[in-house]
Enzyme design. Structure first.
Site, PDB file in Angstrom:
ATOM      1  N   HIS A 121       0.823  -1.205   0.000  1.00 36.28           N
ATOM      2  CA  HIS A 121       0.000   0.000   0.000  1.00 36.28           C
ATOM      3  C   HIS A 121       0.858   1.257   0.000  1.00 36.28           C
ATOM      4  CE1 HIS A 121       0.957   0.929   4.200  1.00 36.28           C
ATOM      5  NE2 HIS A 121       0.852  -0.376   4.432  1.00 36.28           N
ATOM      6  N   GLU A 155      -2.152  -6.880   7.683  1.00 34.52           N
ATOM      7  CA  GLU A 155      -0.803  -6.805   8.219  1.00 34.52           C
ATOM      8  C   GLU A 155      -0.709  -7.593   9.526  1.00 34.52           C
ATOM      9  OE1 GLU A 155       2.212  -6.863   7.944  1.00 34.52           O
ATOM     10  OE2 GLU A 155       2.824  -4.797   7.470  1.00 34.52           O
TER      11      GLU A 155
END
Length: 219
Positions: free
Chosen positions: A38, A123
């Protein structure tokens, strides 16, 4: 790892690394898969543990996502020199907004849409570290400073499982997966047996498909 400038995506790990995983099944060609980290968030810029706290992209991160889309367009043009029919088919992401928005920016630039999110692509959970600024000391000895951090083995297991689910659901497609830095590094380490650095924000890395435990039956 390739950063978000106009350089081509990283190649897959070496054949020597691939040979270590003799049990891996072959992916049906000509599918290609890339992993994209990202874009930047304010917590990235402030060097804070981010984990599963849902911090949005900042303006720099959105610009990085646009540059990632340009890299992916350039990558497709290179592939079409040998395979004129090549195109990106789908974008999938982690459900955390920084990954999902990055994927949406990339998808719009490529004339696609985000076709799915996978919880297993989140994550690593950093427990009580999330929101704390990273230092050399607390990064190297997290378990001594913080509680409830997700074990690395668990991250790797759920990461590879999510990857295989996405590949099964998008079988044979040229796929863009937008996820997170440690997730990408640890999934690659699990697949190759080699250490991988955490990629820069919006970096694009080609996945070594031949290393995946991927079921090819329709069952």
């Amino acid at each position: 790892m390739t950063s978000y400038d106009n350089t081509p995506p990283c190649p897959p790990p070496s054949d020597a690394a691939a040979a270590k995983n003799s049990g891996a099944a072959q992916i049906i060609p000509p599918a290609r898969v890339v992993l994209v980290r990202h874009g930047q968030t304010d917590w990235n810029a402030e060097h804070r543990f981010q984990g599963q706290t849902d911090i949005p992209l900042n303006d720099t991160g959105r610009q990085q996502a646009q540059l990632a889309a340009e890299n992916l367009t350039a990558y497709a043009e290179q592939v079409r020199a040998e395979d004129p029919e090549f195109r990106w088919d789908s974008v999938v992401t982690s459900p955390l907004s920084r990954a999902n928005e990055t994927g949406a920016i990339i998808a719009e630039a490529l004339g696609l849409s985000v076709d799915g999110t996978y919880d297993g692509m989140k994550e690593r959970f950093f427990g009580t570290a999330e929101g704390v600024q990273v230092t050399r000391d607390n990064w190297q000895s997290m378990d001594e400073h913080f509680e409830n951090i997700e074990p690395m083995e668990q991250l790797r297991a759920r990461g590879v499982a999510a990857l295989n689910t996405a590949l099964t659901e998008h079988r044979g497609q040229n796929l863009i997966i937008v996820a997170h830095g440690m997730w990408i590094a640890q999934v690659l380490e699990e697949l190759t047996g080699e250490t991988h650095a955490i990629p820069q924000n919006a970096a694009v890395t080609e996945l070594p498909l031949h290393l995946l435990q991927h079921e090819t039956s329709e069952d």
